[in-house]
Design a protein around this motif. Structure first.
Motif, PDB file in Angstrom:
ATOM      1  N   THR A  52       0.856  -1.191   0.000  1.00 36.53           N
ATOM      2  CA  THR A  52       0.000   0.000   0.000  1.00 36.53           C
ATOM      3  C   THR A  52       0.883   1.229   0.000  1.00 36.53           C
ATOM      4  OG1 THR A  52      -0.121   0.286   2.408  1.00 36.53           O
ATOM      5  CG2 THR A  52      -1.721  -1.222   1.391  1.00 36.53           C
ATOM      6  N   VAL A  53       0.391   2.315  -0.601  1.00 38.23           N
ATOM      7  CA  VAL A  53       1.168   3.541  -0.618  1.00 38.23           C
ATOM      8  C   VAL A  53       1.309   4.114   0.786  1.00 38.23           C
ATOM      9  CG1 VAL A  53      -0.829   5.055  -1.096  1.00 38.23           C
ATOM     10  CG2 VAL A  53       1.479   5.757  -1.766  1.00 38.23           C
ATOM     11  N   GLU A  54       0.286   3.962   1.607  1.00 41.63           N
ATOM     12  CA  GLU A  54       0.377   4.474   2.976  1.00 41.63           C
ATOM     13  C   GLU A  54       1.474   3.757   3.757  1.00 41.63           C
ATOM     14  OE1 GLU A  54      -2.425   5.340   6.918  1.00 41.63           O
ATOM     15  OE2 GLU A  54      -3.297   4.458   5.120  1.00 41.63           O
ATOM     16  N   GLY A  55       1.527   2.443   3.609  1.00 38.84           N
ATOM     17  CA  GLY A  55       2.559   1.681   4.298  1.00 38.84           C
ATOM     18  C   GLY A  55       3.950   2.027   3.807  1.00 38.84           C
ATOM     19  N   ALA A  88       6.924   3.924   5.980  1.00 31.80           N
ATOM     20  CA  ALA A  88       8.264   3.356   6.166  1.00 31.80           C
ATOM     21  C   ALA A  88       9.344   4.357   5.773  1.00 31.80           C
ATOM     22  CB  ALA A  88       8.399   2.073   5.343  1.00 31.80           C
ATOM     23  N   LEU A  89       9.125   5.083   4.661  1.00 34.19           N
ATOM     24  CA  LEU A  89      10.095   6.082   4.231  1.00 34.19           C
ATOM     25  C   LEU A  89      10.212   7.223   5.242  1.00 34.19           C
ATOM     26  CD1 LEU A  89       9.315   6.451   0.416  1.00 34.19           C
ATOM     27  CD2 LEU A  89      11.410   5.516   1.428  1.00 34.19           C
ATOM     28  N   ALA A  90       9.075   7.724   5.712  1.00 34.87           N
ATOM     29  CA  ALA A  90       9.093   8.853   6.641  1.00 34.87           C
ATOM     30  C   ALA A  90       9.714   8.461   7.979  1.00 34.87           C
ATOM     31  CB  ALA A  90       7.674   9.384   6.847  1.00 34.87           C
ATOM     32  N   ARG A  91       9.396   7.267   8.452  1.00 35.04           N
ATOM     33  CA  ARG A  91       9.980   6.826   9.726  1.00 35.04           C
ATOM     34  C   ARG A  91      11.481   6.587   9.589  1.00 35.04           C
ATOM     35  NH1 ARG A  91       5.753   2.861  12.962  1.00 35.04           N
ATOM     36  NH2 ARG A  91       4.036   4.387  13.131  1.00 35.04           N
ATOM     37  N   SER A  92      11.903   6.123   8.417  1.00 37.96           N
ATOM     38  CA  SER A  92      13.333   5.943   8.176  1.00 37.96           C
ATOM     39  C   SER A  92      14.052   7.291   8.192  1.00 37.96           C
ATOM     40  CB  SER A  92      13.552   5.241   6.836  1.00 37.96           C
ATOM     41  OG  SER A  92      14.929   5.146   6.534  1.00 37.96           O
ATOM     42  N   LEU A  93      13.439   8.316   7.586  1.00 36.24           N
ATOM     43  CA  LEU A  93      14.026   9.657   7.604  1.00 36.24           C
ATOM     44  C   LEU A  93      14.152  10.162   9.038  1.00 36.24           C
ATOM     45  CD1 LEU A  93      14.919  12.353   6.343  1.00 36.24           C
ATOM     46  CD2 LEU A  93      12.490  12.964   6.191  1.00 36.24           C
ATOM     47  N   VAL A  94      13.097  10.013   9.815  1.00 36.98           N
ATOM     48  CA  VAL A  94      13.126  10.465  11.209  1.00 36.98           C
ATOM     49  C   VAL A  94      14.233   9.761  11.978  1.00 36.98           C
ATOM     50  CG1 VAL A  94      11.866  10.327  13.387  1.00 36.98           C
ATOM     51  CG2 VAL A  94      10.736  11.232  11.349  1.00 36.98           C
ATOM     52  N   ALA A  95      14.335   8.447  11.783  1.00 40.94           N
ATOM     53  CA  ALA A  95      15.384   7.695  12.478  1.00 40.94           C
ATOM     54  C   ALA A  95      16.772   8.185  12.081  1.00 40.94           C
ATOM     55  CB  ALA A  95      15.237   6.204  12.184  1.00 40.94           C
ATOM     56  N   ARG A 103       2.090  11.692  10.677  1.00 40.70           N
ATOM     57  CA  ARG A 103       1.308  12.874  10.293  1.00 40.70           C
ATOM     58  C   ARG A 103       1.758  13.402   8.931  1.00 40.70           C
ATOM     59  NH1 ARG A 103       1.629  13.994  15.915  1.00 40.70           N
ATOM     60  NH2 ARG A 103       3.532  15.224  15.617  1.00 40.70           N
ATOM     61  N   ALA A 104       3.058  13.337   8.672  1.00 39.48           N
ATOM     62  CA  ALA A 104       3.574  13.782   7.370  1.00 39.48           C
ATOM     63  C   ALA A 104       2.997  12.927   6.246  1.00 39.48           C
ATOM     64  CB  ALA A 104       5.099  13.713   7.364  1.00 39.48           C
ATOM     65  N   VAL A 105       2.851  11.634   6.484  1.00 36.16           N
ATOM     66  CA  VAL A 105       2.252  10.742   5.481  1.00 36.16           C
ATOM     67  C   VAL A 105       0.808  11.151   5.204  1.00 36.16           C
ATOM     68  CG1 VAL A 105       1.494   8.372   5.038  1.00 36.16           C
ATOM     69  CG2 VAL A 105       3.751   8.800   6.049  1.00 36.16           C
ATOM     70  N   ALA A 106       0.059  11.428   6.269  1.00 37.29           N
ATOM     71  CA  ALA A 106      -1.340  11.818   6.099  1.00 37.29           C
ATOM     72  C   ALA A 106      -1.458  13.095   5.278  1.00 37.29           C
ATOM     73  CB  ALA A 106      -1.997  11.997   7.468  1.00 37.29           C
TER      74      ALA A 106
END
Length: 204
Positions: A86-89, A93-100, A187-190
């Motif tokens: 899914t695009v949301e998933g 994953a991309l946004a959380r990787s950036l944050v990490a 939130r960035a994904v949303a």
């Protein structure tokens, strides 16, 4: 009478070749994180890495060359592209990787260098631009797959969506100084998905 300050601790000897290179680049990241670009010195990097400063000058002509190489070494690597179905998933994953990444020493070093006078030097400005362009290029399949599955409008521009995705994260890091975490990423994904589905992320 005050006691003299202890001399900076010298790192363990690291020899030559790839081990030396890795130690110096890691030390440069450490110095960028702790003191910033303006205060970085070859002496301090050599001390931290456990090498003589002449070793650094033999391998990197200028401090800017060293900084550019250190940032490239840490960020110009293959980025795992999520494929959750899914695009949301995938975007999560991309946004959380950036944050990490931005919560690591290397991430903070990249940010402080990009915001410093270093950004005005041609070599480092080029490295910064290339790093971000490379990240967007690698992540484009996430958007094109989503368009192919009908999850996003056909006119969605991958680069525009990805810029919208990372913008809230960098706003906190750069302007407000707020911490970023998994909730920030989600939130960035949303926001990015809402903008894409509202058909405002077509190519300029």
């Amino acid at each position: 009478m005050t006691s003299p300050e202890p001399a900076p601790k010298r790192g363990p000897a690291v020899g030559r070749g790839s081990r030396m290179r890795a130690a110096v680049l890691e030390a440069a990241i450490g110095e960028l994180t702790e003191t910033g670009y303006a205060a970085l010195t070859v002496d301090a990097v050599a001390q931290r890495a456990g090498v003589h400063k002449t070793t650094i000058y033999r391998n990197w002509k200028t401090p800017d060359d060293l900084v550019a190489d250190a940032l490239t070494h840490h960020f110009a690597t293959d980025v795992p592209i999520p494929d959750t179905g899914t695009v949301e998933g995938d975007l999560r994953a991309l946004a959380r990787s950036l944050v990490a990444t931005m919560n690591t020493d290397a991430g903070r070093a990249l940010l402080t260098t990009a915001l410093s006078d270093a950004a005005r030097t041609p070599r480092l400005a080029e490295i910064k631009r290339a790093l971000f362009e490379d990240r967007f290029r690698r992540a484009e399949p996430v958007v094109t797959r989503a368009v192919g599955r009908g999850e996003l409008p056909a006119e969605t521009d991958p680069a525009e969506l990805l810029k919208t995705l990372v913008a809230p994260v960098y706003f906190r890091l750069v302007f407000t100084g707020e911490p970023v975490d998994a909730a920030t990423a989600d939130r960035a994904v949303a926001v990015a998905l809402a903008a894409a589905r509202a058909r405002v992320l077509a190519a300029p």
